[in-house]
Design a protein around this motif. Structure first.
Motif, PDB file in Angstrom:
ATOM      1  N   LYS A 127      28.527  -7.749  29.333  1.00 37.71           N
ATOM      2  CA  LYS A 127      29.732  -8.576  29.330  1.00 37.71           C
ATOM      3  C   LYS A 127      29.542  -9.823  28.469  1.00 37.71           C
ATOM      4  O   LYS A 127      28.438 -10.366  28.374  1.00 37.71           O
ATOM      5  CB  LYS A 127      30.093  -9.007  30.749  1.00 37.71           C
ATOM      6  N   VAL A 128      30.626 -10.288  27.884  1.00 37.11           N
ATOM      7  CA  VAL A 128      30.597 -11.504  27.065  1.00 37.11           C
ATOM      8  C   VAL A 128      30.197 -12.709  27.914  1.00 37.11           C
ATOM      9  O   VAL A 128      29.358 -13.519  27.510  1.00 37.11           O
ATOM     10  CB  VAL A 128      31.980 -11.752  26.411  1.00 37.11           C
ATOM     11  N   VAL A 129      30.782 -12.804  29.097  1.00 43.38           N
ATOM     12  CA  VAL A 129      30.465 -13.921  30.003  1.00 43.38           C
ATOM     13  C   VAL A 129      28.999 -13.870  30.400  1.00 43.38           C
ATOM     14  O   VAL A 129      28.319 -14.905  30.469  1.00 43.38           O
ATOM     15  CB  VAL A 129      31.363 -13.874  31.259  1.00 43.38           C
ATOM     16  N   MET A 130      28.486 -12.677  30.648  1.00 40.52           N
ATOM     17  CA  MET A 130      27.081 -12.506  31.017  1.00 40.52           C
ATOM     18  C   MET A 130      26.166 -12.980  29.887  1.00 40.52           C
ATOM     19  O   MET A 130      25.129 -13.610  30.141  1.00 40.52           O
ATOM     20  CB  MET A 130      26.807 -11.030  31.330  1.00 40.52           C
ATOM     21  N   PHE A 131      26.549 -12.690  28.639  1.00 44.70           N
ATOM     22  CA  PHE A 131      25.750 -13.114  27.491  1.00 44.70           C
ATOM     23  C   PHE A 131      25.656 -14.636  27.432  1.00 44.70           C
ATOM     24  O   PHE A 131      24.581 -15.202  27.181  1.00 44.70           O
ATOM     25  CB  PHE A 131      26.368 -12.586  26.198  1.00 44.70           C
ATOM     26  N   MET A 132      26.775 -15.308  27.682  1.00 47.43           N
ATOM     27  CA  MET A 132      26.795 -16.777  27.651  1.00 47.43           C
ATOM     28  C   MET A 132      25.890 -17.365  28.723  1.00 47.43           C
ATOM     29  O   MET A 132      25.111 -18.288  28.470  1.00 47.43           O
ATOM     30  CB  MET A 132      28.232 -17.270  27.824  1.00 47.43           C
ATOM     31  N   VAL A 133      25.972 -16.815  29.930  1.00 52.51           N
ATOM     32  CA  VAL A 133      25.143 -17.318  31.035  1.00 52.51           C
ATOM     33  C   VAL A 133      23.672 -17.002  30.785  1.00 52.51           C
ATOM     34  O   VAL A 133      22.792 -17.843  30.975  1.00 52.51           O
ATOM     35  CB  VAL A 133      25.601 -16.705  32.374  1.00 52.51           C
ATOM     36  N   LEU A 138      18.024 -18.175  29.793  1.00 54.38           N
ATOM     37  CA  LEU A 138      16.804 -17.543  29.291  1.00 54.38           C
ATOM     38  C   LEU A 138      16.625 -17.675  27.780  1.00 54.38           C
ATOM     39  O   LEU A 138      15.644 -17.188  27.226  1.00 54.38           O
ATOM     40  CB  LEU A 138      16.795 -16.060  29.678  1.00 54.38           C
ATOM     41  N   GLY A 139      17.597 -18.289  27.121  1.00 51.91           N
ATOM     42  CA  GLY A 139      17.478 -18.508  25.682  1.00 51.91           C
ATOM     43  C   GLY A 139      18.234 -17.475  24.868  1.00 51.91           C
ATOM     44  O   GLY A 139      18.395 -16.322  25.302  1.00 51.91           O
ATOM     45  N   LEU A 140      18.683 -17.882  23.700  1.00 56.98           N
ATOM     46  CA  LEU A 140      19.494 -17.021  22.837  1.00 56.98           C
ATOM     47  C   LEU A 140      18.705 -15.821  22.331  1.00 56.98           C
ATOM     48  O   LEU A 140      19.229 -14.704  22.271  1.00 56.98           O
ATOM     49  CB  LEU A 140      20.023 -17.835  21.651  1.00 56.98           C
ATOM     50  N   SER A 141      17.431 -16.030  21.964  1.00 59.47           N
ATOM     51  CA  SER A 141      16.628 -14.918  21.427  1.00 59.47           C
ATOM     52  C   SER A 141      16.436 -13.830  22.473  1.00 59.47           C
ATOM     53  O   SER A 141      16.484 -12.624  22.153  1.00 59.47           O
ATOM     54  CB  SER A 141      15.262 -15.430  20.947  1.00 59.47           C
ATOM     55  N   PHE A 142      16.235 -14.228  23.738  1.00 66.21           N
ATOM     56  CA  PHE A 142      16.077 -13.252  24.815  1.00 66.21           C
ATOM     57  C   PHE A 142      17.363 -12.435  24.974  1.00 66.21           C
ATOM     58  O   PHE A 142      17.325 -11.197  25.043  1.00 66.21           O
ATOM     59  CB  PHE A 142      15.744 -13.959  26.133  1.00 66.21           C
ATOM     60  N   ALA A 143      18.495 -13.129  25.033  1.00 67.25           N
ATOM     61  CA  ALA A 143      19.782 -12.463  25.237  1.00 67.25           C
ATOM     62  C   ALA A 143      20.101 -11.505  24.087  1.00 67.25           C
ATOM     63  O   ALA A 143      20.523 -10.365  24.314  1.00 67.25           O
ATOM     64  CB  ALA A 143      20.896 -13.497  25.401  1.00 67.25           C
ATOM     65  N   LEU A 144      19.901 -11.956  22.849  1.00 68.54           N
ATOM     66  CA  LEU A 144      20.181 -11.112  21.691  1.00 68.54           C
ATOM     67  C   LEU A 144      19.282  -9.875  21.662  1.00 68.54           C
ATOM     68  O   LEU A 144      19.746  -8.769  21.358  1.00 68.54           O
ATOM     69  CB  LEU A 144      19.996 -11.919  20.401  1.00 68.54           C
TER      70      LEU A 144
END
Length: 233
Positions: A127-133, A138-144
């Motif tokens: 989810k988009v919202v999940m990505f933001m949270v 946990l940091g952008l690199s982790f999420a990506l």
């Protein structure tokens, strides 16, 4: 006695839950009351979430033509259908169990099994919202990185599911649960059609429509004349 057996068979999880709750009540009452409190919270959440989801599912069933769903989410929708399915799941709102009524509505209108798996899985984990949270904690690199690994896995899972599970398997499960008629071939469908060959359903004649029902492209209730006959009755 047969009706009781069918009731238990169709609601096995509920009866198992009741038995487990009963055991917990006598063995460890604190677990019973804690579980009861959690169940209460879950039911309240469902009451808040499910009505709008069921309305959306009904609107898909009534308003959206089967050919539109088949074009964008059907078996021949190709890579565009896969990315549209990811997008649909990613922008969704509500918990994962809210995805299943929507998925069923899309399936009955002709969506492929692969795309349903992609929608449900995306609803759960991309989810988009999940990505933001996730990126904020946990940091952008982790999420990506997680999204880059998760999305291909979802696509692969959709492909495998479509090879292992057929439309007929799902339709039989749904129809058995709802006590609907199960059609084995197009001839059986034709017997329940008005055979007026009016073309209002989008097919040239009733024979082609019946074949579409067997393939899962449409349901017999998509017959316009049949719907009008039901309303009159």
């Amino acid at each position: 006695m047969t009706k009781i057996k069918d009731l238990i068979k169709n609601n096995k999880l509920i009866f198992i839950s009741i038995i487990l709750y009963s055991i917990a009540f006598f063995v460890k009452p604190e677990i019973f009351f804690r579980g009861l409190e959690m169940t209460k919270g879950f039911l309240i959440e469902m009451i808040e979430v499910m009505p709008p989801i069921l309305i959306i599912s009904s609107l898909i069933t009534v308003w959206v033509p089967s050919e539109v769903i088949m074009k964008h989410f059907g078996k021949d929708s190709g890579i565009k259908g896969k990315f549209l399915s990811i997008f649909t799941g990613a922008i969704s709102a509500g918990p994962i169990y809210a995805a299943f009524p929507v998925a069923q509505a899309l399936f009955l209108k002709g969506a492929s099994i692969a795309n349903l798996v992609i929608i449900i899985s995306s609803w759960a984990v991309v989810k988009v919202v999940m990505f933001m949270v996730e990126s904020s904690f946990l940091g952008l690199s982790f999420a990506l990185t997680r999204y880059a690994l998760t999305i291909p896995a979802i696509l692969i899972m959709g492909y495998i599911m479509e090879k292992l599970v057929s439309r007929e398997d799902i339709l039989n499960e749904i129809e058995n649960k709802d006590n609907k008629i199960i059609y084995k071939n197009s001839k059986e469908v034709l017997n329940d059609l008005p055979n007026m060959n009016c073309g209002a359903c989008g097919y040239a004649n009733c024979k082609l429509f019946a074949e579409g029902v067997i393939k899962g492209e449409v349901t017999i209730d998509d017959c316009v004349i049949r719907q009008k006959t039901k309303k009159i009755a």
